[in-house]
Each structure stands twice: as structure tokens, then as C-alpha cells.
Design an enzyme around this catalytic site. Structure first.
Site, short mmCIF file in Angstrom:
data_model
loop_
_atom_site.label_atom_id
_atom_site.label_comp_id
_atom_site.label_asym_id
_atom_site.label_seq_id
_atom_site.Cartn_x
_atom_site.Cartn_y
_atom_site.Cartn_z
N TYR A 137 -1.73 -0.58 10.95
CA TYR A 137 -1.88 -1.23 9.64
C TYR A 137 -0.68 -0.91 8.74
CZ TYR A 137 -3.27 -1.70 4.72
OH TYR A 137 -3.28 -1.98 3.37
N LYS B 167 2.35 -3.32 7.24
CA LYS B 167 2.62 -3.48 5.81
C LYS B 167 4.06 -3.05 5.49
CE LYS B 167 0.21 -4.64 2.92
NZ LYS B 167 -0.18 -5.99 2.40
N THR C 161 0.82 -1.20 0.00
CA THR C 161 0.00 0.00 0.00
C THR C 161 0.86 1.26 0.00
OG1 THR C 161 -1.47 1.28 1.43
CG2 THR C 161 -0.11 -0.33 2.52
N ASP C 162 0.28 2.35 -0.48
CA ASP C 162 0.99 3.64 -0.42
C ASP C 162 1.07 4.17 1.02
OD1 ASP C 162 -1.70 4.33 -0.08
OD2 ASP C 162 -1.69 5.91 -1.61
N GLU C 163 0.29 3.56 1.94
CA GLU C 163 0.24 4.10 3.31
C GLU C 163 1.57 3.91 4.04
OE1 GLU C 163 -3.44 3.34 5.38
OE2 GLU C 163 -4.52 3.09 3.50
P1 NAD Z 1 -9.52 -7.52 2.22
O1 NAD Z 1 -9.51 -7.27 3.69
O2 NAD Z 1 -10.75 -7.26 1.42
O3 NAD Z 1 -9.12 -9.04 1.94
C1 NAD Z 1 -8.11 -9.71 2.63
C2 NAD Z 1 -8.26 -11.20 2.37
O4 NAD Z 1 -7.20 -11.87 3.08
C3 NAD Z 1 -9.58 -11.78 2.88
O5 NAD Z 1 -10.13 -12.62 1.91
C4 NAD Z 1 -9.17 -12.58 4.11
O6 NAD Z 1 -10.01 -13.69 4.36
C5 NAD Z 1 -7.75 -12.99 3.75
N1 NAD Z 1 -6.94 -13.27 4.94
C6 NAD Z 1 -6.79 -12.48 6.04
N2 NAD Z 1 -6.01 -13.08 6.94
C7 NAD Z 1 -5.63 -14.27 6.39
C8 NAD Z 1 -4.81 -15.34 6.84
N3 NAD Z 1 -4.23 -15.31 8.05
N4 NAD Z 1 -4.63 -16.40 6.03
C9 NAD Z 1 -5.22 -16.44 4.80
N5 NAD Z 1 -6.00 -15.46 4.33
C10 NAD Z 1 -6.21 -14.39 5.11
O7 NAD Z 1 -8.28 -6.70 1.66
P2 NAD Z 1 -8.09 -5.93 0.27
O8 NAD Z 1 -8.62 -4.56 0.42
O9 NAD Z 1 -8.56 -6.79 -0.82
O10 NAD Z 1 -6.50 -5.82 0.25
C11 NAD Z 1 -5.73 -6.87 -0.31
C12 NAD Z 1 -4.26 -6.50 -0.23
O11 NAD Z 1 -4.02 -5.29 -0.94
C13 NAD Z 1 -3.76 -6.26 1.21
O12 NAD Z 1 -2.47 -6.80 1.31
C14 NAD Z 1 -3.75 -4.74 1.33
O13 NAD Z 1 -2.76 -4.34 2.24
C15 NAD Z 1 -3.40 -4.34 -0.09
N6 NAD Z 1 -3.88 -3.01 -0.50
C16 NAD Z 1 -5.20 -2.68 -0.34
C17 NAD Z 1 -5.65 -1.43 -0.78
C18 NAD Z 1 -7.11 -1.04 -0.66
O14 NAD Z 1 -7.46 0.10 -1.00
N7 NAD Z 1 -8.00 -1.92 -0.25
C19 NAD Z 1 -4.76 -0.53 -1.37
C20 NAD Z 1 -3.42 -0.91 -1.51
C21 NAD Z 1 -3.00 -2.16 -1.09
P1 TYD Z 2 -10.73 3.98 4.34
O1 TYD Z 2 -11.69 3.56 3.29
O2 TYD Z 2 -10.80 3.32 5.68
O3 TYD Z 2 -9.27 3.82 3.71
P2 TYD Z 2 -7.82 4.31 4.28
O4 TYD Z 2 -7.94 4.69 5.70
O5 TYD Z 2 -7.00 3.08 4.10
O6 TYD Z 2 -7.41 5.44 3.40
O7 TYD Z 2 -10.88 5.54 4.58
C1 TYD Z 2 -10.73 6.45 3.49
C2 TYD Z 2 -10.82 7.86 4.07
O8 TYD Z 2 -12.14 8.06 4.57
C3 TYD Z 2 -9.89 8.08 5.25
O9 TYD Z 2 -9.39 9.41 5.19
C4 TYD Z 2 -10.78 7.90 6.46
C5 TYD Z 2 -12.14 8.39 5.96
N1 TYD Z 2 -13.31 7.72 6.59
C6 TYD Z 2 -14.33 8.48 7.15
O10 TYD Z 2 -14.29 9.72 7.14
N2 TYD Z 2 -15.39 7.84 7.74
C7 TYD Z 2 -15.47 6.47 7.78
O11 TYD Z 2 -16.47 5.93 8.35
C8 TYD Z 2 -14.42 5.69 7.18
C9 TYD Z 2 -14.47 4.20 7.21
C10 TYD Z 2 -13.36 6.36 6.59
#
Ligand code: NAD
Ligand code: TYD
Length: 349
Positions: free
Chosen positions: A155, A159, A130-132
Site C-alpha cells: 500500500y 502511494k 499518506t504519512d506511510e
Molecule cells: P476508502 O478506501 O474509504 O475509499 C476509497 C474510495 O475510492 C472508495 O469510495 C472507492 O470506491 C474508490 N475507488 C477505489 N478504486 C477506484 C477506482 N479504480 N476508480 C474510482 N474510484 C475508486 O479510502 P479512504 O480511507 O477514504 O482514503 C482516501 C484517500 O486518502 C486514499 O488516497 C488514501 O491513501 C488517503 N489517506 C487515507 C488515510 C486514512 O487514514 N484512511 C490517511 C492518509 C491518507
Molecule cells: P489500520 O486501521 O489498518 O491503519 P494503518 O495500518 O494504515 O495504520 O491499523 C491501525 C493499527 O492497528 C496498525 O498498527 C495495525 C493495527 N491493527 C490491529 O492491531 N488489528 C486489526 O485488526 C487492524 C485492522 C489493525
């Protein structure tokens, strides 16, 4: 070619599994997921009968299990997405994030190392991040691949740590790794704890829209289908040992995004203009809330030719359409423990 995709029942993982099954039909894809609250096999119901798809329920925190799985299957590649992914949950329970995101990643690296026996020809370990990890930007500037790591939430710290382990296994043991760091994703099958699906669900149910702080935080949003495509490009063409940033050049303050979402929802639901925006409720800010994320993805664009395919307005409308047409999916994932989570996270805020 046999690829292991971890976390394939989650939001991004299910799009990656679908993308690989549809675009690389000669590959076998094994989806390893232990189906936490965020994992849902219904996310793959359109592809799970394809002959080249396999699902294994298993936990990446169990190192012995992973060693056996790799011995049995001889994977050529790993695309590692399994993680705990929600910042607010990491504030409530940091340790769970260390165990899954750090230990789970090291277990996978160990299993790949043991299975590949230093014969890395044709092998690849692709870690999705992630970019975070880069921390928070001020009003100016973009994250590049050289931005120093400066995570602020449990988080992002977990990561960042997993990214460091992946690079260390490349430098120390020669594991052929590649990493990408992506901005905020949105699209179908995202669990309604994250901003966009949470607010769609609340608008549908005329519930308050809890905006943290003043709603001035900025995120760079990318359509999940474009992320899955970028992952394909990097998996096949990325250079070993390199990092690629993925982002949409699409920055929105939370409040502007929420207003756009409210306008789209009013139109789609046939409500009077301004009705959904009345649900906006400013609540206590998230602890350690990063002000701004914004990605410079020029390396990926110039070296590998990837660009996002659609505008945010179009992607958001497609996303709203999907949630409105799949309310049974929403109802299903918001039953059970969801209500307890919601009450704990938002009551008294
Ligand atoms: P998500 O929470 O929707 O999915 C995570 C999946 O991992 C789920 O299916 C869960 O069951 C599985 N999982 C969790 N713990 C596990 C374990 N111990 N063993 C096996 N499986 C397990 O997450 P997402 O939003 O799809 O993110 C996927 C990846 O991409 C993550 O690594 C996250 O850090 C990265 N990422 C997410 C975003 C975003 O905006 N969502 C952005 C950048 C990077
Ligand atoms: P989120 O979807 O949790 O992603 P991330 O924290 O990984 O960027 O949140 C996106 C933005 O929205 C973040 O600045 C937090 C804000 N946010 C709210 O204002 N209210 C909410 O209930 C949630 C879940 C997020």
C-alpha cells in the site's frame, strides 16, 4: 469553479465532498467513484440532492474514459482521493494497489494534462497521500516534508510511487500540483476493516478484538472532519509544487487506544466496566508492520494557519456515538462480501 473529487463515496472522500458542498456552495462538485467495497453512496445521503453535486460512476484505471470525462467537463481542479487504502488487503493482493493507486493516478494526470493544454491559470491538481510513504519511526522523531521516502507495505509503496508521478508531472509538464501526506484518520463512515470501526463493530457483537503483535505500534490519529478542513485550506492556499504534512500531534499505542475505546463503549452500552477489554485477543502480527508514525504538521500550521479542532478523546466519543446511532449503516456494509473478507483475514491468525 468545477472541482472533480475522486473517491468521494469512500471514507475521507465523502467528508471532503460534504465539506466543499457546504462551504463552497458556488462550486460544482463532481464525485467520481467506481463504488468498490469501500465506496458507498449512502455516505452522502445528506448532501446528494444539492443542485451543485454530481455523481459519476467510473474507474480511474480506464484512461480513455477519463480523457472523455475531462473533455466533457473542463474541470478547474482535481482533488484525488480514489485509492485502494487498506494495508492488509495490499498484502493479500499487491497488484490491485499498483493498478488503482499508481496507474489510476497517472491516468488522471494525463487527462488533466490533455484537458488543460498547458493553460494552467486557475487550475490545480491536488493529490491526497499518506504519512506511510515515509516508512517507520523509532521511539523518537517526527515525519517532516523532507523525510526521505521509505515505504514498507505494498500500500505505502503504491502511494509513494503515485506521489513521485505527481511531482514528476509538475516538474516535467508544469501541472500545478499540490500534495498532502496525512496521518491515520478516524470518524464516521469509515469501513469496518480499519482498526477503530472494526473494533467498535466487534465490541457491539461481543466478538474478539484481534490486536496485532503486542499492540505496541504507534499511530498519530486525526479526526476526518479536521482532515477535510485541512484539504480545503491546502486546495485554496497551498503553494503549487509543495507538500504539506497533516497530523494531529496525537500519538497512541494501539493497545492504549483500544483500552480507551473499550472504556467508552462499556459506558455507552451500559456494560460493566472492563467487559469489552476482555475481548482483546493478541494475534499474529501484520507482516512488515511499521512501528510508529508521527507527523510534524508545523509547516501547515505556520504557513496556512490550520490546526486540529478537537481532542482525540472528544473525537473518539463522537465517533462511537455515530456508529451506535447508525447501526443500519454498519449492518449494510458488513453484509455481502464482508464476512468472506473477515474469515480470510483473521482465521488462523
Ligand atoms: P476508502 O478506501 O474509504 O475509499 C476509497 C474510495 O475510492 C472508495 O469510495 C472507492 O470506491 C474508490 N475507488 C477505489 N478504486 C477506484 C477506482 N479504480 N476508480 C474510482 N474510484 C475508486 O479510502 P479512504 O480511507 O477514504 O482514503 C482516501 C484517500 O486518502 C486514499 O488516497 C488514501 O491513501 C488517503 N489517506 C487515507 C488515510 C486514512 O487514514 N484512511 C490517511 C492518509 C491518507
Ligand atoms: P489500520 O486501521 O489498518 O491503519 P494503518 O495500518 O494504515 O495504520 O491499523 C491501525 C493499527 O492497528 C496498525 O498498527 C495495525 C493495527 N491493527 C490491529 O492491531 N488489528 C486489526 O485488526 C487492524 C485492522 C489493525
Amino acid at each position: 469553479m468545477h472541482i472533480l473529487i475522486t473517491g468521494g463515496a469512500g471514507f475521507i472522500g465523502s467528508h471532503v465532498v460534504r465539506h466543499f458542498l457546504k462551504n463552497h456552495s458556488s462550486y460544482t462538485v463532481t464525485n467520481l467513484d467506481n463504488l468498490t467495497y469501500a465506496g458507498n453512496l449512502a455516505n452522502l445521503s445528506d448532501v446528494d440532492t444539492l443542485p451543485n453535486y454530481r455523481f459519476v460512476k467510473g474507474d480511474i484505471t480506464d484512461g480513455d474514459f477519463l480523457q472523455r470525462l475531462f473533455e466533457e467537463h473542463h474541470f478547474d481542479g482535481v482533488i484525488h482521493l480514489a485509492a485502494e487504502s487498506h494495508v492488509d488487503r495490499s498484502i493479500s493482493n499487491p497488484t490491485e494497489f499498483v493498478v488503482t493507486n499508481v496507474l489510476g493516478t497517472v491516468n488522471l494526470l494525463n487527462a488533466a494534462k490533455a484537458s488543460w493544454h498547458s493553460d494552467f491559470e486557475g487550475k490545480r491538481f491536488y493529490h491526497i497521500s499518506t504519512d506511510e510513504v515515509y516508512g517507520s519511526l523509532g521511539r523518537e522523531g517526527l515525519f517532516t516534508e523532507n523525510t526521505p521516502y521509505d515505504p514498507h507495505s505494498p500500500y505505502s509503496a503504491s502511494k509513494a510511487s503515485s506521489d513521485h508521478f505527481v511531482r514528476a508531472y509538475h516538474d516535467t509538464f508544469g501541472i500545478p500540483v499540490v500534495i498532502s501526506n496525512c496521518s491515520n484518520n478516524y470518524g464516521s463512515f469509515q469501513f469496518p476493516e480499519k482498526l477503530i470501526p472494526l473494533f467498535i463493530n466487534n465490541i457491539l457483537n461481543r466478538k474478539p478484538l484481534p490486536v496485532y503483535g503486542k499492540g505496541e505500534n504507534i499511530r498519530d490519529w486525526l479526526w476526518v472532519v479536521d482532515h477535510a478542513h485541512a484539504i480545503d485550506v491546502i486546495y485554496h492556499q497551498g503553494k503549487t509544487g509543495e507538500t504539506y504534512n497533516i497530523g494531529g500531534h496525537n500519538e497512541w499505542t494501539n493497545i492504549d487506544l483500544i483500552r480507551l475505546l473499550c472504556r467508552i463503549m462499556d459506558k455507552k452500552l451500559g456494560r460493566t466496566s472492563g467487559e469489552s477489554e476482555k475481548l482483546v485477543t493478541y494475534v499474529t502480527d501484520r507482516a512488515g508492520h511499521d512501528l510508529r508514525y508521527a507527523i510534524d504538521s508545523s509547516k501547515l500550521q505556520h504557513e496556512l494557519g490550520w490546526v486540529p479542532s478537537i481532542s482525540f478523546e472528544k473525537g473518539l466519543e463522537l465517533t462511537v456515538d455515530w456508529y451506535l446511532s447508525n447501526q443500519d449503516w454498519l449492518d449494510n456494509v458488513t453484509s455481502g462480501g464482508y464476512q468472506r473478507y473477515y474469515d480470510e483475514m483473521y482465521s488462523g491468525r
